[in-house]
Design a protein around this motif. Sequence first.
Motif, PDB file in Angstrom:
ATOM      1  N   GLU A  49      19.730   3.676  -9.679  1.00  0.00           N
ATOM      2  CA  GLU A  49      19.066   4.819  -9.747  1.00  0.00           C
ATOM      3  C   GLU A  49      17.777   4.860  -9.915  1.00  0.00           C
ATOM      4  N   ARG A  50      17.155   3.941 -10.653  1.00  0.00           N
ATOM      5  CA  ARG A  50      15.636   3.823 -10.767  1.00  0.00           C
ATOM      6  C   ARG A  50      15.165   3.509  -9.750  1.00  0.00           C
ATOM      7  N   VAL A  51      15.525   2.471  -8.834  1.00  0.00           N
ATOM      8  CA  VAL A  51      14.994   2.289  -7.445  1.00  0.00           C
ATOM      9  C   VAL A  51      14.971   3.517  -6.592  1.00  0.00           C
ATOM     10  N   ALA A  52      16.091   4.266  -6.753  1.00  0.00           N
ATOM     11  CA  ALA A  52      16.187   5.599  -5.754  1.00  0.00           C
ATOM     12  C   ALA A  52      15.322   6.367  -6.103  1.00  0.00           C
ATOM     13  N   GLN A  53      14.874   6.692  -7.599  1.00  0.00           N
ATOM     14  CA  GLN A  53      14.020   7.599  -8.011  1.00  0.00           C
ATOM     15  C   GLN A  53      12.533   7.096  -7.725  1.00  0.00           C
ATOM     16  N   SER A  54      12.375   5.906  -7.899  1.00  0.00           N
ATOM     17  CA  SER A  54      10.956   5.545  -7.809  1.00  0.00           C
ATOM     18  C   SER A  54      10.220   4.758  -6.558  1.00  0.00           C
ATOM     19  N   ALA A  55      11.250   4.216  -5.712  1.00  0.00           N
ATOM     20  CA  ALA A  55      10.803   3.214  -4.748  1.00  0.00           C
ATOM     21  C   ALA A  55      10.053   4.070  -3.596  1.00  0.00           C
ATOM     22  N   GLN A  56       8.993   3.807  -3.355  1.00  0.00           N
ATOM     23  CA  GLN A  56       8.150   4.458  -2.214  1.00  0.00           C
ATOM     24  C   GLN A  56       7.352   3.275  -1.537  1.00  0.00           C
ATOM     25  N   THR A  57       6.823   3.738  -0.304  1.00  0.00           N
ATOM     26  CA  THR A  57       6.033   2.767   0.397  1.00  0.00           C
ATOM     27  C   THR A  57       4.608   3.036   0.189  1.00  0.00           C
ATOM     28  N   CYS A  58       3.593   2.113  -0.254  1.00  0.00           N
ATOM     29  CA  CYS A  58       2.251   2.146  -0.326  1.00  0.00           C
ATOM     30  C   CYS A  58       1.616   2.683   0.526  1.00  0.00           C
ATOM     31  N   ALA A  59       1.001   3.752   0.597  1.00  0.00           N
ATOM     32  CA  ALA A  59       0.337   4.712   1.437  1.00  0.00           C
ATOM     33  C   ALA A  59      -0.971   3.656   2.084  1.00  0.00           C
ATOM     34  N   CYS A  60      -1.306   2.701   1.298  1.00  0.00           N
ATOM     35  CA  CYS A  60      -2.478   1.819   2.051  1.00  0.00           C
ATOM     36  C   CYS A  60      -1.953   0.727   2.907  1.00  0.00           C
ATOM     37  N   CYS A  61      -0.845  -0.160   2.346  1.00  0.00           N
ATOM     38  CA  CYS A  61      -0.688  -1.441   2.843  1.00  0.00           C
ATOM     39  C   CYS A  61       0.818  -1.346   3.469  1.00  0.00           C
ATOM     40  N   GLY A  62       1.730  -0.407   3.144  1.00  0.00           N
ATOM     41  CA  GLY A  62       3.176  -0.446   3.499  1.00  0.00           C
ATOM     42  C   GLY A  62       4.173  -1.295   2.763  1.00  0.00           C
ATOM     43  N   ASN A  63       3.565  -1.943   1.680  1.00  0.00           N
ATOM     44  CA  ASN A  63       4.299  -2.363   0.503  1.00  0.00           C
ATOM     45  C   ASN A  63       5.290  -1.493   0.001  1.00  0.00           C
ATOM     46  N   ILE A  64       6.464  -1.974  -0.699  1.00  0.00           N
ATOM     47  CA  ILE A  64       7.245  -1.088  -1.382  1.00  0.00           C
ATOM     48  C   ILE A  64       6.908  -1.145  -2.887  1.00  0.00           C
ATOM     49  N   SER A  65       6.873  -0.114  -3.490  1.00  0.00           N
ATOM     50  CA  SER A  65       6.286   0.310  -4.886  1.00  0.00           C
ATOM     51  C   SER A  65       7.019   1.139  -5.482  1.00  0.00           C
ATOM     52  N   ASN A  66       6.474   1.286  -6.851  1.00  0.00           N
ATOM     53  CA  ASN A  66       6.872   2.556  -7.736  1.00  0.00           C
ATOM     54  C   ASN A  66       5.793   3.288  -7.752  1.00  0.00           C
ATOM     55  N   LEU A  67       4.762   3.227  -7.051  1.00  0.00           N
ATOM     56  CA  LEU A  67       3.473   4.103  -7.117  1.00  0.00           C
ATOM     57  C   LEU A  67       3.034   4.426  -5.832  1.00  0.00           C
ATOM     58  N   PRO A  68       2.279   5.464  -5.683  1.00  0.00           N
ATOM     59  CA  PRO A  68       2.059   5.998  -4.278  1.00  0.00           C
ATOM     60  C   PRO A  68       0.941   4.585  -3.737  1.00  0.00           C
ATOM     61  N   LEU A  69       0.202   4.144  -4.671  1.00  0.00           N
ATOM     62  CA  LEU A  69      -0.532   2.911  -4.125  1.00  0.00           C
ATOM     63  C   LEU A  69       0.199   1.405  -4.881  1.00  0.00           C
ATOM     64  N   CYS A  70       0.524   0.575  -4.109  1.00  0.00           N
ATOM     65  CA  CYS A  70       1.176  -0.587  -4.753  1.00  0.00           C
ATOM     66  C   CYS A  70       0.500  -1.314  -5.821  1.00  0.00           C
ATOM     67  N   GLU A  71       1.127  -2.034  -6.453  1.00  0.00           N
ATOM     68  CA  GLU A  71       0.250  -2.927  -7.425  1.00  0.00           C
ATOM     69  C   GLU A  71      -0.791  -3.942  -7.059  1.00  0.00           C
ATOM     70  N   ILE A  72      -0.655  -4.570  -5.650  1.00  0.00           N
ATOM     71  CA  ILE A  72      -1.588  -5.336  -5.208  1.00  0.00           C
ATOM     72  C   ILE A  72      -2.747  -4.461  -4.648  1.00  0.00           C
ATOM     73  N   CYS A  73      -2.434  -3.377  -4.107  1.00  0.00           N
ATOM     74  CA  CYS A  73      -3.729  -2.483  -3.667  1.00  0.00           C
ATOM     75  C   CYS A  73      -4.478  -1.776  -4.923  1.00  0.00           C
ATOM     76  N   CYS A  74      -3.582  -1.752  -6.021  1.00  0.00           N
ATOM     77  CA  CYS A  74      -4.314  -1.103  -7.223  1.00  0.00           C
ATOM     78  C   CYS A  74      -5.130  -2.269  -7.869  1.00  0.00           C
ATOM     79  N   ASP A  75      -4.953  -3.415  -7.807  1.00  0.00           N
ATOM     80  CA  ASP A  75      -5.314  -4.763  -8.418  1.00  0.00           C
ATOM     81  C   ASP A  75      -7.013  -4.767  -7.908  1.00  0.00           C
ATOM     82  N   PRO A  76      -8.104  -4.579  -8.718  1.00  0.00           N
ATOM     83  CA  PRO A  76      -9.481  -4.822  -7.932  1.00  0.00           C
ATOM     84  C   PRO A  76      -9.662  -6.180  -7.790  1.00  0.00           C
TER      85      PRO A  76
END
Lengths: 199, 199
Positions: A49-76
């Motif tokens: 259920e949690r994955v169905a609600q939250s999983a999405q494709t990162c708008a920048c790199c195409g990774n799968i994440s819970n956020l619009p931008l994935c953790e790797i793209c968000c990490d400066p």
Amino acid sequence: MDKAPNEIETLITQLARLPGLGPRSARRAVLHLIQRRDMALRPLLAALERVAQSAQTCACCGNISNLPLCEICCDPKRATGEICVVEDVADLWAMERGAVFKGRYHVLGGTLSALDAVGPEDLRIPDLMARVQAEGVREVILALGATVDGQTTAHYIADALSGLGLAVTALAQGVPMGGELDYLDDGTIGAALRARKAF
Amino acid sequence: MDKAPNEIETLITQLARLPGLGPRSARRAVLHLIQRRDMALRPLLAALERVAQSAQTCACCGNISNLPLCEICCDPKRATGEICVVEDVADLWAMERGAVFKGRYHVLGGTLSALDAVGPEDLRIPDLMARVQAEGVREVILALGATVDGQTTAHYIADALSGLGLAVTALAQGVPMGGELDYLDDGTIGAALRARKAF
């Protein structure tokens, strides 16, 4: 044909469609789940259920994440000026398990394929070109499979990037860790010999 | 270690615990699910929810069902006076796929085992004795595995039922359909020879 009740049969059918599972292992898995309702069925249901609600494709790199931008793209810290190009998210995860690469990724979503009529605009290659220029990338690492389609895609991307003044590299080919020469194919041995290094 | 986001890692861990799946196939399955959200993830989630809500153990035979009494126990046509004793629900489903048996079942929930300290009261053997007398059963068919524990259990049940004036039978042993003699173990060939029939 299963002789389980309808709801259970539906679940078996759904599970049997997953890669790596067939009707027989799906039946075993469903019985396992039903007989361990609190230990297995409910936690799996909650996780799904949690994955169905939250999983999405990162708008920048195409990774799968819970956020619009994935953790790797968000990490400066990962803005190293290096982009590693991979075919799909499974390959990105494999690279991350390797824990050597510190830059960011770009997931193509497949490889060019004349047979399957997959062209550059079907993959995320235009996005890659845009990122390379916008993010001031210094090096693009092509981590594509050593298959015909993977290498065709690598050559296409290398051509498209040439003239932009950045380094384009590819993963080394050679003997895998723990690999015995006797069991290696001739192509790998040849590639490893050609790429030999001072010991 | 997986490098997927937390929610996705949790789902991979849960799936990897199912029999027949490991971490690698669980990862593949989860990527498959996420990339096919409407075609795979949502139907699986819905099927799992329905099963979590409705699946229960039949109060009479131990089958898994959506009802307090399973479909087989509810079907008056299956009150044939025959009870087929099986180890677990998977075996009941296997018998039903065979589509030959028209009576009812009794699921023991395991076999007697001295090593694992499983005694008659840990299985549904007392329930079986009660059913045999209450339902006017004429024949008890022992469909237990041809293992040491399975046969020990069969002998125990046959002993307990003796003197009640009903037939106690067991599945025939012999050459399986499509089986080649060359590939059969000696025990099976011996059993098939001893049980030979007029052709």
